[in-house]
Design a protein around this motif. Structure first.
Motif, PDB file in Angstrom:
ATOM      1  N   UNK A   1      54.246  33.359  -8.754  1.00  0.00           N
ATOM      2  CA  UNK A   1      55.049  34.122  -7.838  1.00  0.00           C
ATOM      3  C   UNK A   1      56.324  33.356  -7.515  1.00  0.00           C
ATOM      4  N   UNK A   2      57.382  34.094  -7.353  1.00  0.00           N
ATOM      5  CA  UNK A   2      58.682  33.516  -7.050  1.00  0.00           C
ATOM      6  C   UNK A   2      59.100  33.885  -5.638  1.00  0.00           C
ATOM      7  N   UNK A   3      60.072  33.153  -5.135  1.00  0.00           N
ATOM      8  CA  UNK A   3      60.696  33.538  -3.876  1.00  0.00           C
ATOM      9  C   UNK A   3      61.707  34.629  -4.189  1.00  0.00           C
ATOM     10  N   UNK A   4      61.767  35.627  -3.327  1.00  0.00           N
ATOM     11  CA  UNK A   4      62.704  36.740  -3.503  1.00  0.00           C
ATOM     12  C   UNK A   4      63.536  36.862  -2.233  1.00  0.00           C
ATOM     13  N   UNK A   5      64.824  36.995  -2.410  1.00  0.00           N
ATOM     14  CA  UNK A   5      65.732  37.297  -1.310  1.00  0.00           C
ATOM     15  C   UNK A   5      66.298  38.685  -1.589  1.00  0.00           C
ATOM     16  N   UNK A   6      66.235  39.559  -0.589  1.00  0.00           N
ATOM     17  CA  UNK A   6      66.706  40.940  -0.752  1.00  0.00           C
ATOM     18  C   UNK A   6      67.704  41.265   0.345  1.00  0.00           C
ATOM     19  N   UNK A   7      68.706  42.044  -0.023  1.00  0.00           N
ATOM     20  CA  UNK A   7      69.708  42.474   0.934  1.00  0.00           C
ATOM     21  C   UNK A   7      69.870  43.978   0.906  1.00  0.00           C
ATOM     22  N   UNK A   8      70.114  44.559   2.067  1.00  0.00           N
ATOM     23  CA  UNK A   8      70.279  46.002   2.212  1.00  0.00           C
ATOM     24  C   UNK A   8      71.760  46.353   2.286  1.00  0.00           C
ATOM     25  N   UNK A   9      72.136  47.366   1.518  1.00  0.00           N
ATOM     26  CA  UNK A   9      73.511  47.866   1.520  1.00  0.00           C
ATOM     27  C   UNK A   9      73.475  49.384   1.640  1.00  0.00           C
ATOM     28  N   UNK A  10      74.626  49.981   1.947  1.00  0.00           N
ATOM     29  CA  UNK A  10      74.704  51.434   2.089  1.00  0.00           C
ATOM     30  C   UNK A  10      75.142  52.137   0.815  1.00  0.00           C
ATOM     31  N   UNK A  11      75.972  51.490   0.015  1.00  0.00           N
ATOM     32  CA  UNK A  11      76.594  52.172  -1.123  1.00  0.00           C
ATOM     33  C   UNK A  11      76.202  51.551  -2.462  1.00  0.00           C
ATOM     34  N   UNK A  12      76.153  52.378  -3.474  1.00  0.00           N
ATOM     35  CA  UNK A  12      75.858  51.923  -4.829  1.00  0.00           C
ATOM     36  C   UNK A  12      76.912  50.920  -5.302  1.00  0.00           C
ATOM     37  N   UNK A  13      78.168  51.128  -4.959  1.00  0.00           N
ATOM     38  CA  UNK A  13      79.238  50.192  -5.351  1.00  0.00           C
ATOM     39  C   UNK A  13      78.993  48.800  -4.773  1.00  0.00           C
ATOM     40  N   UNK A 161      70.877  43.745   6.240  1.00  0.00           N
ATOM     41  CA  UNK A 161      69.655  43.034   6.593  1.00  0.00           C
ATOM     42  C   UNK A 161      69.276  42.208   5.372  1.00  0.00           C
ATOM     43  N   UNK A 162      68.917  40.975   5.589  1.00  0.00           N
ATOM     44  CA  UNK A 162      68.492  40.108   4.494  1.00  0.00           C
ATOM     45  C   UNK A 162      67.065  39.689   4.789  1.00  0.00           C
ATOM     46  N   UNK A 163      66.208  39.792   3.781  1.00  0.00           N
ATOM     47  CA  UNK A 163      64.804  39.455   3.967  1.00  0.00           C
ATOM     48  C   UNK A 163      64.307  38.538   2.867  1.00  0.00           C
ATOM     49  N   UNK A 164      63.221  37.830   3.159  1.00  0.00           N
ATOM     50  CA  UNK A 164      62.578  36.910   2.228  1.00  0.00           C
ATOM     51  C   UNK A 164      61.205  37.475   1.878  1.00  0.00           C
ATOM     52  N   UNK A 165      60.821  37.334   0.626  1.00  0.00           N
ATOM     53  CA  UNK A 165      59.498  37.792   0.191  1.00  0.00           C
ATOM     54  C   UNK A 165      59.020  36.903  -0.947  1.00  0.00           C
ATOM     55  N   UNK A 166      57.800  37.090  -1.329  1.00  0.00           N
ATOM     56  CA  UNK A 166      57.248  36.453  -2.523  1.00  0.00           C
ATOM     57  C   UNK A 166      56.826  37.565  -3.463  1.00  0.00           C
ATOM     58  N   UNK A 167      57.080  37.378  -4.744  1.00  0.00           N
ATOM     59  CA  UNK A 167      56.708  38.409  -5.694  1.00  0.00           C
ATOM     60  C   UNK A 167      57.253  38.116  -7.078  1.00  0.00           C
ATOM     61  N   UNK A 168      57.300  39.162  -7.880  1.00  0.00           N
ATOM     62  CA  UNK A 168      57.738  39.033  -9.264  1.00  0.00           C
ATOM     63  C   UNK A 168      58.743  40.123  -9.601  1.00  0.00           C
ATOM     64  N   UNK A 169      59.885  39.702 -10.087  1.00  0.00           N
ATOM     65  CA  UNK A 169      60.862  40.632 -10.648  1.00  0.00           C
ATOM     66  C   UNK A 169      60.894  40.356 -12.140  1.00  0.00           C
TER      67      UNK A 169
END
Length: 187
Positions: A1-13, A161-169
């Motif tokens: 498993x890896x560390x994952x950082x995810x960010x939320x945005x409003x637009x596809x661009x 919003x930025x979040x941390x998770x564990x998982x696989x991409x």
């Protein structure tokens, strides 16, 4: 498993701009995943649709419904029986049914308000904010410096919003993403 950082945005661009920035910073393109996350309750995770079989905060409702129906039915039946000389046997039956219905409304007292603590083993899902809907970009990495770089890039691009998770991409797909899990929000 890896560390994952995810960010939320409003637009596809904004997602495409974030993808380019992450790749330019040295993150592997096939370990970057971007997708639209639907509103909480609309993830179709349960067999009947939605996210859960019962709503968080309402899991004690069936117990309250049964208690109220029994108590209300007994009181209604007693009142109906007491009025039986005037109303006949129908009074006891109708009194019991009306009492059961009114007593079942007692179940509302078993429902939880937002932020109210749950009883039982699970506990806090009524307290935490669910994951926000919108465009989400996530990057997986295995080194210690990856988290700070990813957070700085997403912050710089205005992630909501930025979040941390564990998982696989794998191959651009966050294979073990659970939309119903509560996020570990960094910012």
């Amino acid at each position: 498993m890896s560390t994952i950082i995810a960010g939320h945005f409003q637009l596809q661009d904004e997602i495409e701009q974030a993808r380019r920035a992450l790749v330019d910073a040295g993150f592997t393109p096939d370990r970057i995943s971007a997708f639209y996350l639907t509103e909480a309750g609309q993830h179709n995770e349960s067999p009947i649709g939605g996210d859960h079989i019962t709503s968080p905060g309402a899991k004690e409702t069936p117990e309250g419904l049964a208690q109220g129906a029994v108590a209300g039915g007994a009181v209604g039946l007693a009142v109906g029986a007491a009025t039986a000389p005037v109303t006949g046997p129908v009074g006891a039956i109708v009194g019991g049914l009306v009492g059961a219905h009114v007593g079942s409304l007692f179940s509302f007292s078993k429902m939880k308000d937002r932020g109210e603590h749950e009883t039982g083993d699970v506990g806090a899902e009524n307290m935490r904010e669910p994951r926000q809907a919108g465009m989400l970009i996530a990057v997986a990495f295995d080194d210690r410096t990856g988290e700070a770089r990813a957070v700085d890039i997403l912050r710089g691009l205005g992630a909501h919003q930025i979040e941390r998770a564990n998982g696989n991409i794998v191959a651009g797909d966050w294979a073990d993403f659970d939309p119903t899990s509560m996020p570990d929000v960094i910012r």
